[in-house]
Design an enzyme around this catalytic site. Sequence first.
Site, PDB file in Angstrom:
ATOM      1  N   SER A 143       0.864  -1.182   0.000  1.00  0.00           N
ATOM      2  CA  SER A 143       0.000   0.000   0.000  1.00  0.00           C
ATOM      3  C   SER A 143       0.896   1.226   0.000  1.00  0.00           C
ATOM      4  O   SER A 143       2.085   1.134   0.365  1.00  0.00           O
ATOM      5  CB  SER A 143      -0.878   0.001   1.259  1.00  0.00           C
ATOM      6  OG  SER A 143      -1.531   1.237   1.437  1.00  0.00           O
ATOM      7  N   TYR A 156      -1.971  -0.612  10.624  1.00  0.00           N
ATOM      8  CA  TYR A 156      -2.143  -0.920   9.201  1.00  0.00           C
ATOM      9  C   TYR A 156      -0.864  -0.625   8.431  1.00  0.00           C
ATOM     10  O   TYR A 156      -0.399  -1.461   7.631  1.00  0.00           O
ATOM     11  CB  TYR A 156      -3.298  -0.110   8.632  1.00  0.00           C
ATOM     12  CG  TYR A 156      -3.528  -0.346   7.158  1.00  0.00           C
ATOM     13  CD1 TYR A 156      -4.016  -1.565   6.696  1.00  0.00           C
ATOM     14  CD2 TYR A 156      -3.264   0.660   6.231  1.00  0.00           C
ATOM     15  CE1 TYR A 156      -4.221  -1.788   5.335  1.00  0.00           C
ATOM     16  CE2 TYR A 156      -3.469   0.447   4.875  1.00  0.00           C
ATOM     17  CZ  TYR A 156      -3.948  -0.766   4.432  1.00  0.00           C
ATOM     18  OH  TYR A 156      -4.153  -0.983   3.085  1.00  0.00           O
TER      19      TYR A 156
END
Length: 260
Positions: A143, A156
Amino acid sequence: MTQDIQGKVIVITGASSGLGEATARHLASHGAIVVLGARRMDRLQKIVDEIQAAGGKALALQTDVTRQADVQALVDKAVSSYGKIDVMLNNAGLMQQSPLEKLKIDEWDNMIDINLKGTLYGIAAVLPQMKSQQFGHVINVSSVAGHKVTPAGTVYCATKHAVRAISEGFRQEVKDYNLRSTIISPGAIDTELPSHITDSESSEAIGGFYASAAIPADSFARIVYFARSLNLKMSISTRYSIGPPLSRYKRHLLPSRHRS
């Protein structure tokens, strides 16, 4: 140069929606054989039925990537059905943003189990087969959050940084086996990913940004297709980032008191 992906056997986790579903449909439309895993078998079966109705080849197996045996069963199903695996796309992921002080420890565990351990389980499932074949391609999904840490996204971001580290270690270790690796780092893409955020302030901020800036999931699918279709006669690692850069929406990811 590129090569046709006709007949390539591609295993995709997290395939019942979002990036996984879009990629399965796109690759199947170009002649790939897709083997799909996710927890929601009803949605998986619908995707398989629609791919097959359009003339493509697909099968599905209910798969929870937090269970190593499930991931192994998915890979074994691909090998028993088609005799090989060309690509493993470790796509299953979860984003549950919240400040650390909220102590959402169950959500921390969820992200570690799915984003980090799920990727490792995918590698563990395919590596012996790919070593035996002396070919194969592992595509891991990081990501933009795997490149820069933001408050409210700490855990995350940590899991997505870890995916990059695992991918680099994998690249270094498998060069002698003629294997390829790719890391894709998406930004905001139009999927249900933000819907899993339970912290109301984080959900409002991120949901608002996604609504205004997210790009279509097919953008990710086309990157996977491109990465797989490169005609390279060597072991190689490739890296792609797609979507809005983190710097553009950092302020949207934070509770107001953390913004600067």
